[in-house]
Scaffold this motif. Structure first.
Motif, short mmCIF file in Angstrom:
data_model
loop_
_atom_site.label_atom_id
_atom_site.label_comp_id
_atom_site.label_asym_id
_atom_site.label_seq_id
_atom_site.Cartn_x
_atom_site.Cartn_y
_atom_site.Cartn_z
N TYR A 122 0.82 -1.21 0.00
CA TYR A 122 0.00 0.00 0.00
C TYR A 122 0.85 1.26 0.00
N VAL A 123 2.08 1.15 0.45
CA VAL A 123 3.01 2.28 0.43
C VAL A 123 3.90 2.21 -0.81
N ALA A 124 4.42 1.03 -1.10
CA ALA A 124 5.39 0.87 -2.18
C ALA A 124 4.78 1.13 -3.56
N ALA A 125 3.57 0.68 -3.80
CA ALA A 125 2.96 0.83 -5.13
C ALA A 125 2.73 2.30 -5.50
N PRO A 126 2.10 3.11 -4.66
CA PRO A 126 1.93 4.52 -5.03
C PRO A 126 3.25 5.28 -5.17
N VAL A 127 4.20 4.97 -4.31
CA VAL A 127 5.50 5.65 -4.39
C VAL A 127 6.22 5.27 -5.67
N SER A 128 6.22 3.99 -6.03
CA SER A 128 6.90 3.58 -7.26
C SER A 128 6.17 4.09 -8.49
N TRP A 129 4.84 4.16 -8.45
CA TRP A 129 4.08 4.70 -9.58
C TRP A 129 4.38 6.18 -9.75
N CYS A 133 5.99 7.85 -13.10
CA CYS A 133 5.34 8.96 -13.83
C CYS A 133 6.27 10.16 -13.95
N ASN A 134 6.97 10.47 -12.87
CA ASN A 134 7.90 11.60 -12.91
C ASN A 134 9.11 11.32 -13.79
N SER A 135 9.61 10.10 -13.76
CA SER A 135 10.81 9.75 -14.53
C SER A 135 10.54 9.78 -16.03
N PHE A 136 9.37 9.37 -16.44
CA PHE A 136 9.07 9.29 -17.86
C PHE A 136 8.09 10.36 -18.33
N ARG A 137 7.89 11.36 -17.47
CA ARG A 137 6.97 12.48 -17.78
C ARG A 137 5.62 11.97 -18.27
N PHE A 138 5.12 11.01 -17.55
CA PHE A 138 3.87 10.35 -17.87
C PHE A 138 2.79 11.00 -17.01
#
Length: 147
Positions: A122-129, A133-138
């Motif tokens: 519940y913590v890891a999934a939103p943080v990694s998403w 998104c920030n890394s690939f400007r998604f």
């Protein structure tokens, strides 16, 4: 899905919290309906891995379907969310059963780690998403609304 679905349904689809309460009541019924029959079938006839596979496929298909539904239709949303939880109920009962069939009760460190992984997701999934998104400007709903 646990946190963001009700927020999405209120903010973007337009459901009231009362409607979401009823939708979520319907959505969670598979955990009551399927857990015992699936557990018995997994023990006696098919096996846990088969139900895990089917459960993940059902969850995946109907979770993807959520992205295509843009209308405020109570029964449509209730049906799609119900279907996602059918898959989740298959996975929940068979995942625990399969794990405890494979792990000896003396391996408390492995059992403790297993029990920690679900809340950690519940913590890891939103943080990694968010990182993705920030890394690939998604630009997505979750990355633009989280700022």
């Amino acid at each position: 899905m646990v946190v963001y679905t009700p927020l999405y349904l209120t903010k973007y689809v337009g459901f009231s919290w009362a409607e979401i309460g009823v939708i979520f009541t319907i959505m969670l019924l598979p955990f009551v309906i399927f857990e015992i029959p699936v557990g018995r079938l997994a023990d006696k006839k098919y096996g846990e891995k088969e139900f895990l596979t089917v459960g993940f496929i059902i969850m995946g298909i109907f979770t993807m379907a959520i992205g295509f539904v843009t209308v405020k239709n109570f029964w449509l949303w209730a049906a799609i969310l119900f279907a996602t939880r059918i898959g989740a109920s298959f996975v929940e009962i068979t995942c625990d059963t399969y794990f405890f069939k494979k792990v000896d009760q003396g391996k408390t460190d492995v059992i403790g780690f297993y029990r920690l992984t679900r809340p950690l997701s519940y913590v890891a999934a939103p943080v990694s998403w968010r990182w993705f998104c920030n890394s690939f400007r998604f630009n997505t709903l979750s990355s633009s609304s989280a700022r």
